[in-house]
Design an enzyme around this catalytic site. Sequence first.
Site, PDB file in Angstrom:
ATOM      1  CG  HIS A 386      -2.205   0.551   0.992  1.00 54.41           C
ATOM      2  ND1 HIS A 386      -2.619   1.849   0.231  1.00 54.41           N
ATOM      3  CD2 HIS A 386      -3.661   0.515   1.176  1.00 54.41           C
ATOM      4  CE1 HIS A 386      -3.549   2.455   0.351  1.00 54.41           C
ATOM      5  NE2 HIS A 386      -4.290   1.461   0.852  1.00 54.41           N
ATOM      6  CG  ASP A 390      -4.431   4.049  -5.150  1.00 63.03           C
ATOM      7  OD1 ASP A 390      -4.954   3.164  -6.211  1.00 63.03           O
ATOM      8  OD2 ASP A 390      -4.311   5.069  -5.493  1.00 63.03           O
TER       9      ASP A 390
END
Lengths: 416, 277
Positions: A386, A390
Amino acid sequence: MRQFRLAQTGEGIKECELVQWFVQEGDEVEEFGRVCEVQSDKATIEISSPYAGVVRKLHHKPGDVVQVGDVLADIHTGGDEEAPAAAASSGAAAAAGGHAPRQAGGAAAPSFAAAGVQYSSSGDEQAWEGKVLTSPAVRHLAKQYGINLSQVPATGPGGRVLKGDVLAYIEGMGGAATAGAAGASGVGGPSAAAAEQAAAAAAPSAAAAGEESMEPVVVQLRGYRKAMVRHMTASAAIPHFHFCEEAAGLALRDWPFLNASLSADQGSVACHRHVNIGVAMATPHGLVVPNIKHVQSKTVLEIAAELVRLQDAAAANHLSQADISGGTFTISNIGTIGGTYATPLVNPPEVAIMAVGRVQRLPRFAEDGFTVVPSSIMSMSLGADHRVVDGAALAGFASTWRQYVESPGRLLLHLR
Amino acid sequence: MQPAPGTVVRLLRLAGFPILRQLQLEEALLRATQHNWFVMNDGTPQPAIVLGVSGKPHQLVHLEAAAAHGVALIRRFTGGGTVVVDRDTLFTSLIMQHQSLPGVEPYPRPVMRYTEELYGTVFGPHGPFRLRENDYCFGDVKFGGNAQAITKDRWLHHTSLLWDFQEPRMALLKQPDRQPDYRQDRDHLEFVVRLKDRLPCRATLADQLCGGLEAAGFRLQESSLAEAEEALVANKLCGTRQLDWAQVLAEERQRQQQEQQQQEQHLSAATAGASQV
């Protein structure tokens, strides 16, 4: 000798009545084995032992009221190196006050959703002097993977090793682990102990910063991971898997951030020009993840041929450094073991991974909205770093990949 | 707190099944199977007094009177208080694998919060239903009790629900030392209520209890007594047993004699001390 104390058995409960012992003095007891039963709040609660060993002394008799934190029994553990939790875990693990604390960063027994271990503030917990401070569940996890807990960087309070620390350590070892047989030595790899040292040294930085490790490290496989790799190897023989790879290669062109690596200083992301897709394979010298180079430019037949070449090379210990380095994305086929869905873990320094499950024949509605027709359904799941990727990008990639797989004609149109 | 879709609960519906055998069966299903179960029994053929796992008979029961009434004395494997049960008592037992309800922490109070919600769908329409300090109530009158057993991977929550009761039998129970606050020292007969005075139909109640489980997201699968009884063979640990009246009364007489002797000793010691002053 370990003192086994009564942990809290529920919200606000300060004492319990001892109902019965399941062991006697002199009996052997297993870790997580049933030791006694207590009663509180109209409930009988089984208490299990955090230690494996021999019961030396029982401090209470049935009918006694035992305060939370009191010693229940003394257990001789035979001088193991790692200090277990000082307080006993209840049969259903323990909660502090009004809430389950998920202590030790979620040091949960794998089978429980609501698991944790209560650590009392007894003196025993302090006497660990260079031994590893952790919980029985985390020790159990480490044993399963053959991990030396003293080499795992601890992030818990007071230097406690948490479950997440062990999992991160394992993932780091997997990212740094390649066949020791390839490259410099040509015959075997470093010794298992040296490999573990190298993996331990490389893992934290590799996992944290996503930098590419230069030295191949052999990691001995344990337990299910060994079995998992064998099954994953079989996936190379399954034709639809090649289509999945081809589709992934094309989709990654549209979503370059999934085919990338984070720089060492975490200041930039390198979006790789080529898609080099890794497939896990077993070798006599450990786990390898050779990758097929430039998938986005290959036909399905070329992908299939390359996989066969890599498999043969791996089996004969002839994988080159080039074969096992430079991977930019990994696909894991869990369908070979009958799995339908998985949560894959990223293979650093890559930033995304895909798992594909077994094709199932399931009933679905046809376009008319009434007719039920048999349909072939395959689940796909993604994992990503992450820091780079995304959710929107993942969803977009998944949608693009799906279109290529469901419409092979479109796939052909987009091949270069 | 919903289970995963398709989570199965095996349903065992009994009627007039002896409570001793039922408790032994429940204990076996808890300890020796991996399945979720919901056991319902509509009445036990002979009246019985059921003590909790560590209940002391002399503190909880008028022993001579109970023995004279021919009421069986049973010790169950779960904690909690004492109940008188007979043909007009409904029993339910929910046995659950922890993993089947990951939102319910396997401790007494979280389990009771879950069952209060579960049974609330059945009893709520008929009055101000609550689970108060371990008792199922309408307002401040009790219609059912419960008790639990929690093991490493599973929990059991069972109840006895008073569809009706006989007052002379209820009077066999003593006022316990430990009482819930809401009881406020009331006699048994003052703080219990008959379900038949609040609900319209006994037969429908069993169906509604099953419906409550389905509404809670479980898939019910009918099971037979024969299937359930396989667990009895596999279970090695049985805390449920019937107590022998002759032995209980003999022990009580012995206890009273010892108590009397101790009192006499204290009295002579006190008298001797006073005479020396």
